[in-house]
Enzyme design. Sequence first.
Site, mmCIF file in Angstrom:
data_model
loop_
_atom_site.group_PDB
_atom_site.id
_atom_site.type_symbol
_atom_site.label_atom_id
_atom_site.label_comp_id
_atom_site.label_asym_id
_atom_site.label_seq_id
_atom_site.Cartn_x
_atom_site.Cartn_y
_atom_site.Cartn_z
ATOM 1 N N ASP A 150 0.949 -1.166 -0.139
ATOM 2 C CA ASP A 150 -0.019 0.040 0.000
ATOM 3 C C ASP A 150 0.855 1.296 -0.089
ATOM 4 O OD1 ASP A 150 -1.929 -2.077 0.453
ATOM 5 O OD2 ASP A 150 -2.621 -1.166 2.381
ATOM 6 N N ASP A 170 -3.091 5.211 -2.787
ATOM 7 C CA ASP A 170 -2.228 3.972 -2.395
ATOM 8 C C ASP A 170 -1.773 3.218 -3.413
ATOM 9 O OD1 ASP A 170 -3.269 4.667 0.333
ATOM 10 O OD2 ASP A 170 -4.255 2.779 0.521
ATOM 11 N N HIS A 207 -7.868 -0.509 -3.254
ATOM 12 C CA HIS A 207 -6.868 -1.362 -3.810
ATOM 13 C C HIS A 207 -7.441 -2.372 -4.938
ATOM 14 C CE1 HIS A 207 -4.966 -0.806 0.417
ATOM 15 N NE2 HIS A 207 -4.957 0.501 -0.412
ATOM 16 N N ASP A 235 -5.864 -4.855 -6.034
ATOM 17 C CA ASP A 235 -5.034 -6.312 -6.092
ATOM 18 C C ASP A 235 -6.085 -7.197 -5.445
ATOM 19 O OD1 ASP A 235 -4.630 -5.366 -3.473
ATOM 20 O OD2 ASP A 235 -2.568 -5.743 -3.515
ATOM 21 N N ARG A 275 -16.998 -7.702 -9.378
ATOM 22 C CA ARG A 275 -16.388 -6.239 -9.608
ATOM 23 C C ARG A 275 -15.925 -6.405 -10.921
ATOM 24 N NH1 ARG A 275 -12.328 -6.360 -4.305
ATOM 25 N NH2 ARG A 275 -14.099 -6.792 -2.687
ATOM 26 N N SER A 331 -10.297 -6.200 4.951
ATOM 27 C CA SER A 331 -10.550 -6.745 3.810
ATOM 28 C C SER A 331 -11.616 -7.617 3.638
ATOM 29 C CB SER A 331 -9.022 -7.502 3.122
ATOM 30 O OG SER A 331 -8.097 -6.417 3.579
ATOM 31 N N SER A 332 -11.872 -7.982 2.210
ATOM 32 C CA SER A 332 -13.136 -8.835 1.892
ATOM 33 C C SER A 332 -12.576 -10.204 1.885
ATOM 34 C CB SER A 332 -13.650 -8.253 0.722
ATOM 35 O OG SER A 332 -12.894 -8.518 -0.349
ATOM 36 N N CYS A 381 -0.487 -7.978 -0.882
ATOM 37 C CA CYS A 381 -0.567 -6.832 0.230
ATOM 38 C C CYS A 381 0.592 -6.827 0.864
ATOM 39 C CB CYS A 381 -1.809 -6.782 1.068
ATOM 40 S SG CYS A 381 -3.296 -6.847 0.315
#
Length: 375
Positions: free
Chosen positions: A107, A195, A244, A246, A263, A297-298, A350
Amino acid sequence: MTKIVNSWNDFDPLKHVIVGRADHSCVPPEEPATSEKVPIDSPMRGMWGPRPLETVEKANIQLDNLAKVLQERGIKVDRPSPLQWNQPVITPDFRTGSMMTCMPPRDTLLTIGNEIIEAAMSFRCRYWEYLAFRPLMSQYFNEDPEFLWTQAPRPRLSDKSYKHNYYDEKISLEDRLVRTANKDFVTTEEEILFDAADVMRMGKDLFIQHGLTTNRKAMEWFKRKYPELRIHAVNFPGDPYPIHIDATFVPLRPGLIINNPHRKLPEAQRKIFEQNDWQIVDAAMPAHKEPPPLCYSSVWLSMNCLVLDHKTVIVEASEVNQMEQMDKLGMNVIPMPFRDAYAFGGGLHCSTADVYREGTCEDYFPNQTGDITRV
Ligand code: ABU
């Protein structure tokens, strides 16, 4: 003369990398930028302070193991110097109760060729995060005469940098999705904000996600800084918290990208990939229904993999669907237990930052005719 820093993409053979550390990590207090990211029903809402020590220790075991496996494969690994993150950040423009972590160097640091840029991050709690990497930056500078050490213009992060009524608990998920699809984000265009993990590097082309952590002014900065490169703005409707690129759009090798099926890159923005014979494949579904406790995060960290070369990728060990898909796509998969580290800032991509990959600045997209993403 030693060449230490060189990396133009995320898939050429990896030779030297930074792996983050979880020591002293905190859950930061809410602030204009982060309150938008913590889901309304998350137990993290309203909670801040040092993370429980046993979770830090478990995360560090997995981070250390990642470093060890990389070293065993002949990849040089450097580690940051964590600060005592449980200290307030006070500037003339704002005050916030604590910092966060240096677990996710991706990041903070953006490597483009022989240059590493310290990003202009939008979270107030991350204002000093680059300091954890300063000993390494200084070492690279001393040892590599070609290394360019750059700090993007420091944002002030005053109240003008955020839309203050943007966060509203009454907003439904559907409304939130409409808003992000319309590229309406919490940050304003007052100053340059980005970021590093919003930038997908592809040699002569940088694809930058416009979202909660990166604004258009940052893209304009990249365009002026790198006149020899081509800057593209992409966005991914379907993500209520677009932070982000990634865990959304991940290249595996030249010509192949996996895209988060929730997405999807809009049709018009796909043209540049299609007309240059790139294949965009829907990523496999995550193996988990929920992220681990206290994780920002997801579940799509399933696709947040670390590519070691055009045929080899490290994937989180419990992500059986993603590993199977990678295998079918012709990759050799190295499973890596990493879920204990997720809560500290993300997955395998990350938690790393490129220092050196073989290869040069290639042109993977020679046909730019009618490309609507160009900044
Ligand atoms: N740092 C990547 C996180 C993206 C996501 O939560 O899906």
